[in-house]
Write a protein that holds these residues in place. Sequence first.
Motif, PDB file in Angstrom:
ATOM      1  N   SER A 236      -5.027  -4.894  -3.546  1.00 48.55           N
ATOM      2  CA  SER A 236      -4.464  -3.441  -3.489  1.00 48.55           C
ATOM      3  C   SER A 236      -5.360  -2.321  -3.351  1.00 48.55           C
ATOM      4  N   ALA A 237      -4.876  -1.389  -2.473  1.00 48.59           N
ATOM      5  CA  ALA A 237      -5.705  -0.354  -2.209  1.00 48.59           C
ATOM      6  C   ALA A 237      -4.720   0.793  -1.824  1.00 48.59           C
ATOM      7  N   VAL A 238      -5.222   2.137  -1.941  1.00 47.08           N
ATOM      8  CA  VAL A 238      -4.357   3.328  -1.716  1.00 47.08           C
ATOM      9  C   VAL A 238      -4.051   3.741  -0.384  1.00 47.08           C
ATOM     10  N   TRP A 239      -5.022   2.909   0.661  1.00 43.94           N
ATOM     11  CA  TRP A 239      -4.628   3.192   2.264  1.00 43.94           C
ATOM     12  C   TRP A 239      -3.385   3.040   2.661  1.00 43.94           C
ATOM     13  N   THR A 240      -3.193   3.867   3.505  1.00 49.45           N
ATOM     14  CA  THR A 240      -1.785   4.103   4.026  1.00 49.45           C
ATOM     15  C   THR A 240      -2.173   3.882   5.676  1.00 49.45           C
ATOM     16  N   GLY A 241      -0.995   4.022   6.568  1.00 47.26           N
ATOM     17  CA  GLY A 241      -1.139   4.287   7.976  1.00 47.26           C
ATOM     18  C   GLY A 241      -2.051   3.355   8.660  1.00 47.26           C
TER      19      GLY A 241
ATOM     20  N   THR B 295      -9.516 -19.526   5.721  1.00 47.45           N
ATOM     21  CA  THR B 295      -9.391 -20.205   4.467  1.00 47.45           C
ATOM     22  C   THR B 295      -8.210 -20.832   4.359  1.00 47.45           C
ATOM     23  N   GLY B 296      -7.086 -20.531   5.280  1.00 49.14           N
ATOM     24  CA  GLY B 296      -5.883 -20.968   4.781  1.00 49.14           C
ATOM     25  C   GLY B 296      -4.900 -20.499   3.525  1.00 49.14           C
ATOM     26  N   ALA B 297      -5.603 -19.526   2.883  1.00 51.45           N
ATOM     27  CA  ALA B 297      -4.995 -18.672   1.861  1.00 51.45           C
ATOM     28  C   ALA B 297      -3.938 -17.846   2.523  1.00 51.45           C
ATOM     29  N   GLU B 298      -3.080 -17.450   1.338  1.00 54.76           N
ATOM     30  CA  GLU B 298      -1.985 -16.399   1.842  1.00 54.76           C
ATOM     31  C   GLU B 298      -2.311 -15.249   1.045  1.00 54.76           C
ATOM     32  N   VAL B 299      -2.546 -13.856   1.842  1.00 52.24           N
ATOM     33  CA  VAL B 299      -2.778 -12.661   1.181  1.00 52.24           C
ATOM     34  C   VAL B 299      -1.791 -11.685   1.619  1.00 52.24           C
ATOM     35  N   THR B 300      -1.392 -11.151   0.077  1.00 55.97           N
ATOM     36  CA  THR B 300      -0.536  -9.947   0.443  1.00 55.97           C
ATOM     37  C   THR B 300      -1.030  -8.547   0.190  1.00 55.97           C
ATOM     38  N   PHE B 301      -1.082  -7.748   0.996  1.00 58.48           N
ATOM     39  CA  PHE B 301      -1.496  -6.153   0.691  1.00 58.48           C
ATOM     40  C   PHE B 301      -0.463  -5.371  -0.261  1.00 58.48           C
ATOM     41  N   VAL B 302      -0.652  -5.194  -1.459  1.00 58.22           N
ATOM     42  CA  VAL B 302       0.128  -4.169  -2.387  1.00 58.22           C
ATOM     43  C   VAL B 302      -0.564  -2.974  -2.198  1.00 58.22           C
ATOM     44  N   PRO B 303       0.292  -1.903  -1.756  1.00 59.77           N
ATOM     45  CA  PRO B 303       0.055  -0.356  -1.660  1.00 59.77           C
ATOM     46  C   PRO B 303      -0.079   0.313  -2.975  1.00 59.77           C
ATOM     47  N   ALA B 304      -1.305   0.919  -3.246  1.00 59.97           N
ATOM     48  CA  ALA B 304      -1.431   1.434  -4.618  1.00 59.97           C
ATOM     49  C   ALA B 304      -1.177   2.976  -4.452  1.00 59.97           C
ATOM     50  N   GLN B 305      -0.716   3.724  -5.460  1.00 56.49           N
ATOM     51  CA  GLN B 305      -0.763   5.034  -5.479  1.00 56.49           C
ATOM     52  C   GLN B 305      -1.973   5.905  -6.473  1.00 56.49           C
ATOM     53  N   ASP B 306      -2.236   6.879  -5.742  1.00 61.15           N
ATOM     54  CA  ASP B 306      -3.405   7.847  -6.572  1.00 61.15           C
ATOM     55  C   ASP B 306      -2.839   8.322  -8.002  1.00 61.15           C
TER      56      ASP B 306
ATOM     57  N   MET C  68     -13.311  11.112  -3.364  1.00 58.34           N
ATOM     58  CA  MET C  68     -12.960  11.000  -2.161  1.00 58.34           C
ATOM     59  C   MET C  68     -11.829  10.380  -1.684  1.00 58.34           C
ATOM     60  N   ARG C  69     -11.064  10.763  -0.555  1.00 58.37           N
ATOM     61  CA  ARG C  69      -9.967   9.883  -0.006  1.00 58.37           C
ATOM     62  C   ARG C  69     -10.287   9.900   1.440  1.00 58.37           C
ATOM     63  N   SER C  70      -9.913   8.785   2.056  1.00 59.06           N
ATOM     64  CA  SER C  70      -9.861   8.836   3.555  1.00 59.06           C
ATOM     65  C   SER C  70      -8.501   8.856   4.059  1.00 59.06           C
ATOM     66  N   THR C  71      -7.344   8.947   3.194  1.00 59.91           N
ATOM     67  CA  THR C  71      -6.039   8.780   3.766  1.00 59.91           C
ATOM     68  C   THR C  71      -5.463  10.003   2.903  1.00 59.91           C
ATOM     69  N   SER C  72      -5.413  11.247   3.384  1.00 61.41           N
ATOM     70  CA  SER C  72      -4.866  12.392   2.668  1.00 61.41           C
ATOM     71  C   SER C  72      -4.520  13.586   3.618  1.00 61.41           C
ATOM     72  N   SER C  73      -4.335  14.598   3.334  1.00 63.45           N
ATOM     73  CA  SER C  73      -3.953  15.952   4.187  1.00 63.45           C
ATOM     74  C   SER C  73      -4.391  17.463   3.742  1.00 63.45           C
ATOM     75  N   THR C  74      -4.442  18.298   4.677  1.00 59.56           N
ATOM     76  CA  THR C  74      -4.685  19.872   4.530  1.00 59.56           C
ATOM     77  C   THR C  74      -4.959  20.739   5.934  1.00 59.56           C
ATOM     78  N   LEU C  75      -5.012  22.073   5.763  1.00 56.39           N
ATOM     79  CA  LEU C  75      -5.305  23.111   6.685  1.00 56.39           C
ATOM     80  C   LEU C  75      -5.752  24.750   6.438  1.00 56.39           C
ATOM     81  N   ARG C  76      -5.788  25.657   7.506  1.00 60.42           N
ATOM     82  CA  ARG C  76      -6.036  26.927   7.432  1.00 60.42           C
ATOM     83  C   ARG C  76      -5.885  28.219   8.379  1.00 60.42           C
ATOM     84  N   THR C  77      -6.043  29.506   8.321  1.00 58.06           N
ATOM     85  CA  THR C  77      -5.808  30.740   9.106  1.00 58.06           C
ATOM     86  C   THR C  77      -6.922  31.821   9.375  1.00 58.06           C
ATOM     87  N   ARG C  78      -6.381  33.379   9.943  1.00 58.56           N
ATOM     88  CA  ARG C  78      -7.329  34.253  10.245  1.00 58.56           C
ATOM     89  C   ARG C  78      -7.240  35.625   9.587  1.00 58.56           C
TER      90      ARG C  78
END
Length: 472
Positions: free
Chosen positions: A80-85, A102-113, A1-11
């Motif tokens: 790190s996580a694959v989350w975007t947007g 806490t006073g800690a410094e946290v950096t988010f590092v984007p990951a790829q699938d 499962m991913r909660s940040t990705s994409s797709t669609l359909r027709t008739r």
Amino acid sequence: MRSTSSTLRTRKSPSRLTASPTRRRAARAAAAAVAGALALSLTACGSDDDKSDGDPPKSGDATAAAVTLPRLDGESLEVSAVWTGAEQANFKKVLAEFEKRTGAEVTFVPAQDPIINFLGSKIAGGQPPDVALLPQPGAIKQAVERGWAKPLGADALEELGENYSQGWQDIGKVDGKQYGVYYKAANKSLIWYNAQVFENAGASEPKTWDELITTARTVYDSGVTPFSVGGADGWTLTDWFENVYLSQAGPEKYDQLARHEIKWTDPSVKEALTTLAEVWGEKDYLAGGPDGALQTEFPASVTQTFTGGDQPKAGMVYEGDFVQVNIGETEAEIGTDAKVFPFPAVGDTAPVVSGGDAAVILQDSKAAQALATFLASPDAAAVQAKLGGYLSPNRNVPESAYPNEVQRKMAKALLAAGDSFRFDMSDQAPQAFGGTPGKGEWKALQDFLKNPKDVAGAQRKLEADAAAAYGD
């Protein structure tokens, strides 16, 4: 499962959707009577009047005591996580709250699938993140087997025990030891629809698969393509399959297939694929047809359902609660313009399929353990809950933390399932089979979407790829 990705359909001509196989009709008729046991009413809600402040619990709140965290001034962490947007932006607000406390410094590092490959390259380069959010139990197991993951400490374990059901704790374990904190969950048994399209067509919310087919035809006859499918992202297709398979074959078979104790050539898989073909095989029922669906990413599959007034590209889109994030990119209002119903029962009961992302410590330190403890608390979940597009498996997150009635009901449905839910099957598989773009189950189901008449061929391909990934 991913909660940040994409797709669609027709008739197209709805000939094959006019009737279901006789052998399933009796079971589906019975399902109409029992589907309500797992299916909550998720419509008519979510207007501005339903919004609450949704403030996270604070120290001294009657609802919850704030989690105790150490002072970490001068400490730094990478997460790190694959989350975007919007999903990434909202999670950064949770990290900001941790920094504040806490006073800690946290950096988010984007990951790829796939994230396991991303982490492997970071570790090989001597720069692993301190904590990673892994979207599959199979990925947690791989991280443990490779010696990357570190067990949770006493504080995080205590917080987990206080706030999580045993089922959610167990899927974060490997060989009986706790490595993962399931910070984020998904209710993946939902179909969202354009309310104006349904009203114009005179369509009603279905409770069974046969009723879904009838609803699709009603929408089609009104001049709107029934379904938008994000086929460019293979994970959306695995989610379709899992809901059909769980409801039709039952939880015991589901567990066996998830562990590859039965083969993908099993008759139960044939039946599920044949059922899926009742929708996927009607090209005019898919926005853009099969080819268009395979070029549509998940976010677009959602937005094209809720743009264009009462003549959108499709009337319905299947996916989990996180669809709300993408609806938020349109002018549609959740609960008024965009409504939702539970995935219909194919067999005796409606399915309850969940997914999620677990925080796993890769560099053991006081700061990393503190972050895991925070993510296991109601405090962290409540920060993101009020922002929308998020569900927590944490049973002590107050309902008032969610921003509208739709969200509150989905959260309640997830928790009401207790330990009877089933976790996303592809996320339980080795990542080479269940979680890699262009390979394994993702690719096999994309090929099946393109040619849904070839059930046997799809089964053979799925089994060959599964056997290789599981080492059979």
